[in-house]
Design a protein around this motif. Structure first.
Motif, PDB file in Angstrom:
ATOM      1  N   THR A  15       0.496  -1.141   0.045  1.00 56.84           N
ATOM      2  CA  THR A  15       0.476   0.041   0.266  1.00 56.84           C
ATOM      3  C   THR A  15       1.043   1.297   0.241  1.00 56.84           C
ATOM      4  O   THR A  15       2.261   1.726   0.727  1.00 56.84           O
ATOM      5  CB  THR A  15      -0.492  -0.025   1.229  1.00 56.84           C
ATOM      6  OG1 THR A  15      -0.347   0.554   2.451  1.00 56.84           O
ATOM      7  CG2 THR A  15      -1.826  -1.300   1.392  1.00 56.84           C
ATOM      8  N   GLY A  16       0.030   2.702  -0.263  1.00 57.18           N
ATOM      9  CA  GLY A  16       1.199   3.428  -0.469  1.00 57.18           C
ATOM     10  C   GLY A  16       0.984   4.226   1.248  1.00 57.18           C
ATOM     11  O   GLY A  16       2.642   4.903   1.381  1.00 57.18           O
ATOM     12  N   GLY A  17       0.548   3.874   2.237  1.00 61.19           N
ATOM     13  CA  GLY A  17       1.047   4.122   3.502  1.00 61.19           C
ATOM     14  C   GLY A  17       1.975   3.481   4.019  1.00 61.19           C
ATOM     15  O   GLY A  17       3.065   4.083   4.762  1.00 61.19           O
ATOM     16  N   HIS A  18       2.879   1.871   3.624  1.00 56.75           N
ATOM     17  CA  HIS A  18       3.920   1.568   3.900  1.00 56.75           C
ATOM     18  C   HIS A  18       5.406   1.920   2.911  1.00 56.75           C
ATOM     19  O   HIS A  18       6.107   2.229   2.564  1.00 56.75           O
ATOM     20  CB  HIS A  18       3.691  -0.662   3.511  1.00 56.75           C
ATOM     21  CG  HIS A  18       2.572  -0.605   5.005  1.00 56.75           C
ATOM     22  ND1 HIS A  18       3.192   0.111   6.261  1.00 56.75           N
ATOM     23  CD2 HIS A  18       1.903  -1.172   4.434  1.00 56.75           C
ATOM     24  CE1 HIS A  18       1.870  -0.742   6.613  1.00 56.75           C
ATOM     25  NE2 HIS A  18       1.413  -1.553   5.584  1.00 56.75           N
ATOM     26  N   THR A  40       8.797  -6.936  -1.665  1.00 51.97           N
ATOM     27  CA  THR A  40       6.720  -6.354  -1.225  1.00 51.97           C
ATOM     28  C   THR A  40       5.979  -7.446  -2.205  1.00 51.97           C
ATOM     29  O   THR A  40       6.197  -8.126  -2.747  1.00 51.97           O
ATOM     30  CB  THR A  40       6.160  -4.975  -1.995  1.00 51.97           C
ATOM     31  OG1 THR A  40       5.396  -4.440  -1.950  1.00 51.97           O
ATOM     32  CG2 THR A  40       6.795  -4.486  -3.071  1.00 51.97           C
ATOM     33  N   ASP A  41       5.337  -6.935  -1.980  1.00 49.92           N
ATOM     34  CA  ASP A  41       4.371  -7.757  -3.605  1.00 49.92           C
ATOM     35  C   ASP A  41       3.607  -7.793  -4.214  1.00 49.92           C
ATOM     36  O   ASP A  41       3.969  -6.417  -4.669  1.00 49.92           O
ATOM     37  CB  ASP A  41       2.350  -8.319  -2.121  1.00 49.92           C
ATOM     38  CG  ASP A  41       2.154  -7.027  -1.657  1.00 49.92           C
ATOM     39  OD1 ASP A  41       2.477  -5.697  -2.453  1.00 49.92           O
ATOM     40  OD2 ASP A  41       0.809  -7.344  -0.612  1.00 49.92           O
ATOM     41  N   GLU A  42       2.681  -8.142  -4.973  1.00 44.28           N
ATOM     42  CA  GLU A  42       2.584  -7.847  -6.548  1.00 44.28           C
ATOM     43  C   GLU A  42       2.356  -6.709  -6.481  1.00 44.28           C
ATOM     44  O   GLU A  42       2.467  -5.879  -7.586  1.00 44.28           O
ATOM     45  CB  GLU A  42       1.726  -9.073  -7.388  1.00 44.28           C
ATOM     46  CG  GLU A  42       2.463 -10.037  -7.494  1.00 44.28           C
ATOM     47  CD  GLU A  42       1.512 -10.945  -8.436  1.00 44.28           C
ATOM     48  OE1 GLU A  42      -0.071 -10.888  -8.098  1.00 44.28           O
ATOM     49  OE2 GLU A  42       1.834 -12.517  -8.547  1.00 44.28           O
ATOM     50  N   ARG A  43       1.025  -6.333  -5.453  1.00 44.52           N
ATOM     51  CA  ARG A  43       0.207  -4.945  -5.610  1.00 44.52           C
ATOM     52  C   ARG A  43       1.262  -3.780  -5.057  1.00 44.52           C
ATOM     53  O   ARG A  43       1.163  -2.656  -5.686  1.00 44.52           O
ATOM     54  CB  ARG A  43      -0.502  -5.105  -4.799  1.00 44.52           C
ATOM     55  CG  ARG A  43      -1.676  -3.913  -4.587  1.00 44.52           C
ATOM     56  CD  ARG A  43      -3.026  -4.015  -3.072  1.00 44.52           C
ATOM     57  NE  ARG A  43      -2.848  -4.543  -1.526  1.00 44.52           N
ATOM     58  CZ  ARG A  43      -3.248  -4.032  -1.064  1.00 44.52           C
ATOM     59  NH1 ARG A  43      -3.920  -2.960  -1.096  1.00 44.52           N
ATOM     60  NH2 ARG A  43      -2.370  -4.128   0.280  1.00 44.52           N
ATOM     61  N   GLY A  44       2.438  -4.328  -4.314  1.00 44.64           N
ATOM     62  CA  GLY A  44       3.438  -3.077  -4.078  1.00 44.64           C
ATOM     63  C   GLY A  44       4.051  -2.611  -5.528  1.00 44.64           C
ATOM     64  O   GLY A  44       4.758  -1.843  -5.218  1.00 44.64           O
ATOM     65  N   ALA A  45       4.376  -3.707  -5.837  1.00 46.19           N
ATOM     66  CA  ALA A  45       5.503  -3.882  -7.260  1.00 46.19           C
ATOM     67  C   ALA A  45       4.956  -2.463  -8.236  1.00 46.19           C
ATOM     68  O   ALA A  45       5.326  -2.121  -8.894  1.00 46.19           O
ATOM     69  CB  ALA A  45       5.870  -5.196  -7.728  1.00 46.19           C
ATOM     70  N   ALA A  46       3.681  -3.130  -8.112  1.00 51.27           N
ATOM     71  CA  ALA A  46       3.146  -1.745  -9.605  1.00 51.27           C
ATOM     72  C   ALA A  46       2.546  -0.471  -8.975  1.00 51.27           C
ATOM     73  O   ALA A  46       1.867   0.257  -9.406  1.00 51.27           O
ATOM     74  CB  ALA A  46       1.543  -2.265  -9.729  1.00 51.27           C
ATOM     75  N   ILE A  47       2.901  -0.014  -8.162  1.00 54.15           N
ATOM     76  CA  ILE A  47       2.493   1.401  -7.192  1.00 54.15           C
ATOM     77  C   ILE A  47       2.949   2.426  -7.609  1.00 54.15           C
ATOM     78  O   ILE A  47       4.495   1.743  -7.829  1.00 54.15           O
ATOM     79  CB  ILE A  47       3.148   1.026  -5.543  1.00 54.15           C
ATOM     80  CG1 ILE A  47       1.163   0.525  -4.695  1.00 54.15           C
ATOM     81  CG2 ILE A  47       2.162   3.367  -5.004  1.00 54.15           C
ATOM     82  CD1 ILE A  47       0.827   0.539  -4.085  1.00 54.15           C
ATOM     83  N   ALA A  56      12.352  -4.252  -7.011  1.00 53.48           N
ATOM     84  CA  ALA A  56      11.468  -4.957  -6.394  1.00 53.48           C
ATOM     85  C   ALA A  56      11.735  -6.115  -6.423  1.00 53.48           C
ATOM     86  O   ALA A  56      11.559  -6.760  -8.052  1.00 53.48           O
ATOM     87  CB  ALA A  56       9.884  -4.460  -7.216  1.00 53.48           C
ATOM     88  N   HIS A  57      11.704  -7.215  -5.109  1.00 52.85           N
ATOM     89  CA  HIS A  57      11.469  -7.972  -4.857  1.00 52.85           C
ATOM     90  C   HIS A  57      10.065  -9.085  -5.112  1.00 52.85           C
ATOM     91  O   HIS A  57       9.789  -8.536  -4.103  1.00 52.85           O
ATOM     92  CB  HIS A  57      12.520  -9.093  -4.451  1.00 52.85           C
ATOM     93  CG  HIS A  57      13.479  -8.357  -4.991  1.00 52.85           C
ATOM     94  ND1 HIS A  57      14.590  -9.301  -5.497  1.00 52.85           N
ATOM     95  CD2 HIS A  57      15.215  -7.274  -4.816  1.00 52.85           C
ATOM     96  CE1 HIS A  57      15.507  -8.934  -6.134  1.00 52.85           C
ATOM     97  NE2 HIS A  57      15.792  -7.564  -5.361  1.00 52.85           N
ATOM     98  N   VAL A  58       9.451  -9.008  -5.218  1.00 54.98           N
ATOM     99  CA  VAL A  58       7.675  -9.692  -5.113  1.00 54.98           C
ATOM    100  C   VAL A  58       7.702 -11.042  -4.259  1.00 54.98           C
ATOM    101  O   VAL A  58       8.417 -12.585  -4.883  1.00 54.98           O
ATOM    102  CB  VAL A  58       7.255  -9.741  -6.794  1.00 54.98           C
ATOM    103  CG1 VAL A  58       5.718 -10.164  -5.963  1.00 54.98           C
ATOM    104  CG2 VAL A  58       7.536  -8.667  -7.386  1.00 54.98           C
TER     105      VAL A  58
END
Length: 394
Positions: A15-18, A40-47, A56-58
Motif C-alpha cells: 500500500t502507499g502508506g507503507h 514487497t508483494d505484487e500490488r506493491g510492485a505496481a504502485i 523490487a522483489h515480489v
C-alpha cells in the motif's frame, strides 16, 4: 555521500502508506551512495513512484487470517516460501541491515533477517503500532516512529525507540518553505478533497452538499478539486453542477503535490502519509478517519495535528453536510483563522524524517573494520545511536 557503500533491504506491504516512506528512505540512502533493494508483494510492485534504481522483489502472499484452518495453512506456506526467497536474496545481496515498514510482505522478510542474524529496524508510520510491527517490536534492534505517542508499543521498549517522523516524497517536501497561498476576504477558497488511493464514497456524497450550505459570500468564492471513485464521478459532477460550484474531478491526480501546493484547505482521510504531507507542507485540514482502519489507527493519527489547531476531525458517523459546513465556516470565514491553522499544521511536520531515518539505519550493521575488509576503504567509526530530531518548529 557516505565513505562506505552498503547494501540495505527495505520490506513493505503493498500500500502507499507503507511504500511512500520506503521510497523516500531509498532515495536518501541512494543519495548517500548505498545500494537498496525492495521486498514487497505484487500490488506493491505496481504502485507508482518507485525509483528506477530500486529493484523490487515480489514475495507470495502469506497472511494467516480468518477462521478456516485451510486458509491458515495456505498463509503459513506463503510465509515460509517468502522467508526462503528472502534468504536467497540475502545470500547474493548481503545486506548490512533490513528495514521493515509493516504490512504482511514484511513478515517473512523480517523472519529471514533474524534467521540470518542481520540487524533489523522497524519504521511505524501510524500512531498505533501495526500488527506485523507489533510482533517484531521486541525482537528488532531499533524502532523508528512517526508520532510522539504510539499506541500498542510496549513502554519497556522505549530504549530502542527513535522519533523520526514519516518520510514523504521529494516533490512534497520541496513545498515546505513555500508560503501559504494568499487568502483574503475576496480571494478564491481552493479546497482539495481526496479519500486515499481509491477515493471515498462518503466524501462524494457529503462534500458537495456541505459546500452548498456555506454562506453565499464564501460559497461564491469556492474552487474545488476532488478525487472520486470511477463509479461515482459523474454523479458528483452533476451534484456540483446543480449547486453551481466549480469543481475539477478526477479518479487520480498525477500532480498531487502541485494540487496540494495551491490548496487552502484539505478534506479527506487521515492515513499516515496524508498527515505527514499536510504537516510538512503546512495545510489546514478537515479529517474523516476511515472507520474500518485496523485498530482505528486513522483516528489516532489525527491527535497531534488536531491538538495543535491545524485540523478538525469528524467521525464518519457524524460526517454530514451540516457538520461539514459548520467546520469549514469555523476555519475559513476569517482569513487569519485559516492562516493560523496552516501554521499550526506546519509546526507538526517532520521535514527531516528521511534523513533522520537514514542516520538511524546507517548506525546499525557491520562494524567499521568489516567495511574496510569489504570495500578496501578506510571509514571512521560510527556510533550506534541516532538522536530523534523534529525539524521546522517555528
Amino acid at each position: 555521500m557516505s565513505l562506505v557503500s552498503r547494501h540495505y533491504v527495505l520490506a513493505a506491504g503493498g500500500t502507499g502508506g507503507h511504500l511512500i516512506p520506503a521510497f523516500a528512505l531509498a532515495a536518501e540512502l541512494d543519495r548517500r551512495g548505498h545500494h537498496v533493494a525492495l521486498i514487497t508483494d505484487e500490488r506493491g510492485a505496481a504502485i507508482p513512484g518507485k525509483p528506477d534504481y530500486l529493484p523490487a522483489h515480489v514475495l507470495p502472499q502469506g497472511r494467516i487470517a480468518g477462521k478456516n484452518p485451510l486458509n491458515w495453512l495456505k498463509g503459513l506456506r506463503g510465509i515460509l516460501e517468502g522467508k526462503r526467497m528472502a534468504l536467497r536474496l540475502f545470500e547474493s545481496f548481503q545486506p548490512t541491515a533490513v528495514i521493515g515498514f509493516g504490512g504482511y510482505p514484511a513478515l517473512p522478510t523480517m523472519l529471514a533477517a533474524r534467521s540470518a542474524r542481520i540487524p533489523t529496524i522497524l519504521h511505524e508510520q501510524n500512531s498505533v503500532l501495526g500488527r506485523v510491527n507489533r510482533y517484531f517490536a521486541g525482537k528488532v534492534d531499533a524502532i523508528a516512529t512517526a508520532f510522539e505517542q504510539v499506541d500498542r508499543l510496549d513502554p519497556k521498549l522505549s530504549g530502542k525507540v527513535t522519533l523520526v517522523g514519516n518520510p514523504v516524497r521529494d516533490e512534497v517536501l520541496a513545498l515546505r518553505d513555500a508560503p501559504f497561498p494568499e487568502f483574503t476576504e475576496d480571494s478564491l477558497l481552493r479546497i482539495l478533497v481526496t479519500g486515499g488511493s481509491q477515493g471515498a464514497r462518503v466524501l462524494s456524497e457529503v462534500v458537495p452538499d456541505g459546500l452548498a450550505m456555506l454562506p453565499p459570500a464564501l460559497r461564491s468564492r469556492l474552487q474545488v478539486i476532488q478525487q472520486c471513485r470511477p463509479e461515482d464521478i459523474e454523479a458528483v459532477r452533476a451534484r456540483y453542477a446543480s449547486h453551481g460550484i466549480p469543481a475539477e474531478l478526477a479518479t487520480y491526480f498525477e500532480d498531487m503535490a502541485e494540487r496540494l501546493a495551491g490548496a487552502h484547505l484539505f478534506i479527506g482521510r487521515s492515513g499516515a502519509s496524508t498527515i505527514a504531507e499536510l504537516t510538512d507542507v503546512g495545510r489546514p485540514a478537515i479529517l474523516i478517519p476511515l472507520p474500518i482502519a485496523t485498530d482505528d489507527h486513522q483516528a489516532a493519527n489525527t491527535r497531534e495535528i488536531v491538538a495543535a489547531g491545524g485540523a478538525r476531525a469528524i467521525r464518519q458517523e457524524n460526517f454530514t453536510a451540516t457538520t461539514l459546513a459548520k467546520q469549514i465556516q469555523a476555519m475559513a470565514l476569517h482569513p487569519e483563522t485559516l492562516a493560523n491553522a496552516a501554521h499550526a499544521s506546519w509546526n507538526c511536520g517532520y521535514p527531516n524524517a528521511a534523513s533522520d531515518l537514514a542516520d538511524l539505519v546507517e548506525s546499525f550493521g557491520a562494524s567499521p573494520i568489516m567495511d574496510v575488509i569489504r570495500m578496501d576503504k578506510t571509514v571512521p567509526a560510527r556510533g550506534s545511536e541516532a538522536l530523534a530530531r523534529k525539524g521546522g518548529v517555528a
